[in-house]
Design a protein around this motif. Sequence first.
Motif: not given
Lengths: 113, 111
Positions: B27-32, B92-94
């Motif tokens: 998802l190209n999310h920075d946070a996991m 999870a990621s965001s």
Amino acid sequence: KQEVTQIPAALSVPEGENLVLNCSFTDSAIYNLQWFRQDPGKGLTSLLLIQSSQREQTSGRLNASLDKSSGRSTLYIAASQPGDSATYLCAVVHGGSARQLTFGSGTQLTVLP
Amino acid sequence: DGGITQSPKYLFRKEGQNVTLSCEQNLNHDAMYWYRQDPGQGLRLIYYSQIVNDFQKGDIAEGYSVSREKKESFPLTVTSAQKNPTAFYLCASSLPANEQFFGPGTRLTVL
């Protein structure tokens, strides 16, 4: 320390009924609040995200409200269906830099056909 | 398809053994994030990472370790120091400070 409480722990309603799930949190300095759905043995599905500056969010038959000053959020489900049966979790993101989610223990909803 | 994958779905650990749970996102999310869920309870944060090569302890980090060498990957190792590891583990990621998206989970059982 932020604490999130969900009442009731379990709820059973007949199909077609409108219902409200409750979530309360102890520290009003939140960044946002998120409602999730979890089916047995599965991961979480995000339902609605409410930013701290917002009062409510709607998606289909779902409406979530947020009252930061009183530390409360509600999830309203209209015209409930058996497919809505699941556990519903609310979680808040603290203010500050950490952006961690603190979860309630959930409300297990059963919609009877 | 964009999303978060976790493997394996079920994992069995013997006493004194280290095991590693995989979490991958495209998802190209920075946070996991890694969470633990015990029966009838909400989720508790184990570790989180806001950027590659950086991670912080959550509320229940003892007995766990993580790495974040790639943006897409955030593996969790359950070490022998974790005395009660039987639980459901969720990744999870965001995007920063945004909506979190969850994987399908790994159920870990100690034999």
